[in-house]
Motif scaffolding. Sequence first.
Motif, PDB file in Angstrom:
ATOM      1  N   VAL A  20      53.409  46.059   3.422  1.00 50.12           N
ATOM      2  CA  VAL A  20      53.215  44.797   4.137  1.00 50.12           C
ATOM      3  C   VAL A  20      52.374  45.146   5.285  1.00 50.12           C
ATOM      4  O   VAL A  20      52.706  46.026   5.934  1.00 50.12           O
ATOM      5  CB  VAL A  20      54.712  44.347   4.915  1.00 50.12           C
ATOM      6  N   SER A  21      51.462  44.223   5.514  1.00 47.35           N
ATOM      7  CA  SER A  21      50.438  44.543   6.681  1.00 47.35           C
ATOM      8  C   SER A  21      51.234  44.263   7.758  1.00 47.35           C
ATOM      9  O   SER A  21      52.078  43.415   8.048  1.00 47.35           O
ATOM     10  CB  SER A  21      49.440  43.521   6.465  1.00 47.35           C
ATOM     11  N   ALA A  22      50.971  45.113   8.975  1.00 49.09           N
ATOM     12  CA  ALA A  22      51.524  44.960  10.410  1.00 49.09           C
ATOM     13  C   ALA A  22      50.241  45.005  11.424  1.00 49.09           C
ATOM     14  O   ALA A  22      49.343  45.642  11.190  1.00 49.09           O
ATOM     15  CB  ALA A  22      52.294  46.033  10.664  1.00 49.09           C
ATOM     16  N   ASP A  23      50.257  43.968  12.240  1.00 48.09           N
ATOM     17  CA  ASP A  23      49.159  43.711  13.498  1.00 48.09           C
ATOM     18  C   ASP A  23      49.894  43.917  14.808  1.00 48.09           C
ATOM     19  O   ASP A  23      51.269  43.811  14.872  1.00 48.09           O
ATOM     20  CB  ASP A  23      48.718  42.466  13.268  1.00 48.09           C
ATOM     21  N   PHE A  24      49.331  44.153  15.634  1.00 45.16           N
ATOM     22  CA  PHE A  24      49.711  44.292  17.066  1.00 45.16           C
ATOM     23  C   PHE A  24      50.440  43.135  17.592  1.00 45.16           C
ATOM     24  O   PHE A  24      49.976  42.123  17.539  1.00 45.16           O
ATOM     25  CB  PHE A  24      48.601  44.895  17.954  1.00 45.16           C
ATOM     26  N   SER A  25      51.641  43.463  18.149  1.00 43.43           N
ATOM     27  CA  SER A  25      52.478  42.292  18.947  1.00 43.43           C
ATOM     28  C   SER A  25      52.876  42.748  20.139  1.00 43.43           C
ATOM     29  O   SER A  25      53.671  43.727  20.309  1.00 43.43           O
ATOM     30  CB  SER A  25      53.426  41.829  17.950  1.00 43.43           C
ATOM     31  N   MET A  56      57.862  39.627   9.684  1.00 43.56           N
ATOM     32  CA  MET A  56      58.920  39.737  10.991  1.00 43.56           C
ATOM     33  C   MET A  56      58.268  38.811  11.945  1.00 43.56           C
ATOM     34  O   MET A  56      57.157  38.395  11.763  1.00 43.56           O
ATOM     35  CB  MET A  56      59.128  41.098  11.468  1.00 43.56           C
ATOM     36  N   LYS A  57      59.210  38.569  12.970  1.00 40.27           N
ATOM     37  CA  LYS A  57      58.531  37.722  13.876  1.00 40.27           C
ATOM     38  C   LYS A  57      59.124  38.267  15.511  1.00 40.27           C
ATOM     39  O   LYS A  57      59.906  38.974  15.554  1.00 40.27           O
ATOM     40  CB  LYS A  57      59.090  36.358  13.837  1.00 40.27           C
ATOM     41  N   ARG A  58      58.339  37.807  16.465  1.00 40.87           N
ATOM     42  CA  ARG A  58      58.705  38.335  17.752  1.00 40.87           C
ATOM     43  C   ARG A  58      59.343  37.236  18.550  1.00 40.87           C
ATOM     44  O   ARG A  58      59.221  36.084  17.970  1.00 40.87           O
ATOM     45  CB  ARG A  58      57.574  38.277  18.641  1.00 40.87           C
ATOM     46  N   ALA A 101      63.409  37.172  10.330  1.00 39.49           N
ATOM     47  CA  ALA A 101      63.421  35.583  10.571  1.00 39.49           C
ATOM     48  C   ALA A 101      64.831  35.300  11.471  1.00 39.49           C
ATOM     49  O   ALA A 101      64.927  34.310  12.073  1.00 39.49           O
ATOM     50  CB  ALA A 101      62.845  35.072   9.511  1.00 39.49           C
ATOM     51  N   ASP A 102      65.906  35.899  10.714  1.00 44.08           N
ATOM     52  CA  ASP A 102      67.251  35.419  11.237  1.00 44.08           C
ATOM     53  C   ASP A 102      67.594  36.035  12.507  1.00 44.08           C
ATOM     54  O   ASP A 102      68.911  35.594  13.118  1.00 44.08           O
ATOM     55  CB  ASP A 102      68.383  35.741  10.214  1.00 44.08           C
TER      56      ASP A 102
END
Length: 307
Positions: free
Chosen positions: A68-73, A88-90, A102-103
Amino acid sequence: MPPDAAQGAVHTGEASTSEPSPTATAKGRRAIVQATDQPADRSIALMQADVPEYSGSGKSYIIEGEEVSADFSAHRTLPLGVLMPETMKRFEAGGVTAWGTADEQNFISLFAEEAKLSLTNSDAGLLRYKEYMGNYRTGNATVDVFSVEMKGKRYIAEIHTMAEQREHLLPVFINMLKDLQYMEKKAPIVPGVFVQIPDVGNSAEHKQVLQEVMDCLEAIASKNKEQFSATMSSPTTAERLLSFVENSSTYHFYKLTLMGIPFKDEKWAGFQVDYYLMDDEGYIADRGFTIVLLTGKQGVWKIEDID
């Protein structure tokens, strides 16, 4: 969960009157494999001595067997950020920036250390890490706590995992913590075109070329799709380059250099453009591209490429 140390096994060959050497190479014998020692508690540094400053790059993680790709957050207030998997999400968890499922049940969060925590429980597989402080329970979640230092300041990281997801998500969150990035908060850049107009001479043709370039830069800075498309050589070219307009980044153009109208003995005209780019995470990069123009049948120059 980080795997426990593998248990060793002793392999022997045929019966012999002498003891086999651990490095025996005689036919019919096998080397003795010694049991691997468990790492001593607090013996492994999870974090680098100097947390790297974010460079604009990402990476990928393996989650449940899938890459799974991951980018800076970026953290909303602290000069920190994680490489967040695209699945995922912030979000905000109790007023603290968190990244997770997500949950919002499984996540990692970061905050400035304000007081020492007293933790009596721990995960045996995490005790090897110097930064690990222990864990506590909240509802059905286990919260593992880490103390990390960056740029002379100390922060707390908490990893919240539900029992049913802990086995496959805890290693991912550990890797996200290990890959923690530093990014100093900076004031937003001002969008727009702030260049010294290059001298293209008095030719009406040259002035038309310059105008197309200026219109294009203004369109990118203002996110004006129609104006941007009007400077392109064709609808196909406009569609191919539309990502310069359809994004959430801020452009501050500060230098425009004439390469030639035309460029040397070629059939194209060119300009070098230097600019600052600020993405929606607050990362500012100093970049540049070349604008290439071609002349059409009516003698009008239009943009063919931006590279």
